[in-house]
Motif scaffolding. Sequence first.
Motif, PDB file in Angstrom:
ATOM      1  N   ASP A  31     -56.471 -12.664 -17.604  1.00 25.60           N
ATOM      2  CA  ASP A  31     -55.832 -12.459 -18.902  1.00 25.60           C
ATOM      3  C   ASP A  31     -56.489 -13.310 -19.991  1.00 25.60           C
ATOM      4  N   ARG A  35     -58.210 -11.612 -23.237  1.00 23.43           N
ATOM      5  CA  ARG A  35     -57.772 -11.966 -24.591  1.00 23.43           C
ATOM      6  C   ARG A  35     -58.931 -12.544 -25.403  1.00 23.43           C
ATOM      7  N   TRP A  83     -45.419  -9.349 -15.674  1.00 22.43           N
ATOM      8  CA  TRP A  83     -46.587  -9.332 -16.586  1.00 22.43           C
ATOM      9  C   TRP A  83     -46.129  -9.443 -18.026  1.00 22.43           C
ATOM     10  N   ILE A  88     -49.301 -11.283 -19.320  1.00 20.68           N
ATOM     11  CA  ILE A  88     -50.534 -10.817 -18.674  1.00 20.68           C
ATOM     12  C   ILE A  88     -50.785  -9.408 -19.225  1.00 20.68           C
ATOM     13  N   SER A  89     -51.835  -9.309 -20.053  1.00 20.88           N
ATOM     14  CA  SER A  89     -51.956  -8.145 -20.942  1.00 20.88           C
ATOM     15  C   SER A  89     -52.808  -7.014 -20.359  1.00 20.88           C
TER      16      SER A  89
END
Length: 557
Positions: A31, A35, A83, A88-89
Amino acid sequence: MSERILVCVAWPYANGPLHLGQIAGAYLPADIFARYHRLKGNEVLMVSGSDQHGTPITIKAEQEGKTPGEIAARYHQHFLESWQQLGISFDLFTTTGTPNHAAVTQDIFLALRDKGYIYQATVSQPFCPQCQRFLPDRYVEGTCPHCQSPGARGDQCDECGKPLNPIELIEYRCGLCSTTPVFKDSEHFFLKLSAFNDRLLTWVKEKNHWRPNVLNFTKRYLEEGLKDRAITRDIDWGVPVPLDGFADKRIYVWFEAVIGYLSATKEWAKSSGDEGKWCNFWQGNEAKSYYFIGKDNIPFHTLIWPAMLIGYGGLNLPYDVPANEFLTIEGRKLSSSRNWAVWLPDYLARYDPDPLRYLLSINMPETGDTDFSWREFVRRNNDELVATYGNLVNRVLTFVYKNFDGCVPACDDIDASGKELIGKSDAAFVTMDNLLSHCNFKQALKMAMYIAHEANRYLDEKSPWKVIKEDRQAAANSLFVAICIITRLKTMLYPFLPFSSQKLHEFLGFEGRVEDDGWQPHAPLPGQKLLPPEPLFSKLDDSLVEEETARLGHASS
Ligand SMILES: [Zn+2]
Ligand SMILES: [Zn+2]
């Protein structure tokens, strides 16, 4: 020119909640990386999903009197909630239970078979005469031949960690009914891994950017020589073999789960309305794939999956496999069965996401095992997040908000120490850029925290709260510098601490999402309207250390 970054993350078995070892091992680093690349303006696709097909799920289902599908659906839902809460993308977190995944798996199976990389052979398998079924390795129990532990399973001994074959167990028995199994012949398919050994060696030789542990481990395997492996088994739960006469067999989970990275990309492309878009992340030099996994998963991602991709042809092999080592809990090896674990849903029910993301990042098991302890959690939260970063933000924004009409003050001169600090933050962007793009997350975070520390030192030296009484402009100047640094910190820390960065973004009077402003040293405009600030983090009480450690090792509710 923007890059295309495919972020592949290990597929968790949908048979229980997630624990911190998995988060530190794979999900959090993935993640942070995703990002960071989104901030850079790169095209990012981050995919994974629940592994619904392993025997851990069928065993859990049999214990609870449910179907494997019910168990998998329950935990898949839990994963999605976790998530969301931890930030948590994923662009797509799917499952191995979709028709799309079965179709992509079967296509690869048939293509490899057509090219002679999959062949049929007869093997001797444990069969329970009482249950009238073949037993997957995990369903056979007995005494471990290495450590004499009585509860070892046919795939591995949990006590000493050694991998096993069912026949090696002393007094092996059926895990369901305790009858002694017999060994019966069964026809299966094998992946001809031995055919890829030389090509993999050549490929791995160029991987000098890999972590040494990953590279050495992989080379050692190849030097010993890869052995062909069965890719089907006698079980009725999983992806069907796409050939007549194999209705009672399924494709082995280790073969199909890695295909999930490709099938998930295809699913994502389909749902985006541009079915062909999956190629962007799997073909061509401008696409790079990174696989975030724990070290126990290395051979599947540096040997088996690459072999399958070479055999299939036309798709990119992994660019990097930044596998992490293990996280121990309070100095002891994590064990789900003994409940020596910190479960993510439990954590998230009681605490904020960013303090955990912070601790697991600053203490990430990148090159060796690291330990999680509740004392360290409280200490890092209170001394670093609250006292260093949070306090910097809070004292500057509160003071400016009160004394400068809630706006960023105008600055007419930046003195030498202010310029030096800004210069350090510029340099930190460059250093962190290099560290993050090479998956050195721990060092990158330390760099950002160093800037926060330096900013506090600068403010102590300038004391605008005192200076303002005699020289309002001098105070405004040093506060402007501090606000510049804070603005940069919310960008630098965004990959690690997305929730507090977004809050800070808004306190500073910026609109939209942090991510949209890119990876660069921004400055606020003089006169920019601030929002009323609130503390970014809260102090945690020491008493939680005892409460939390007391939960470890006891049966979970
Ligand atoms: Zn053992
Ligand atoms: Zn049995």
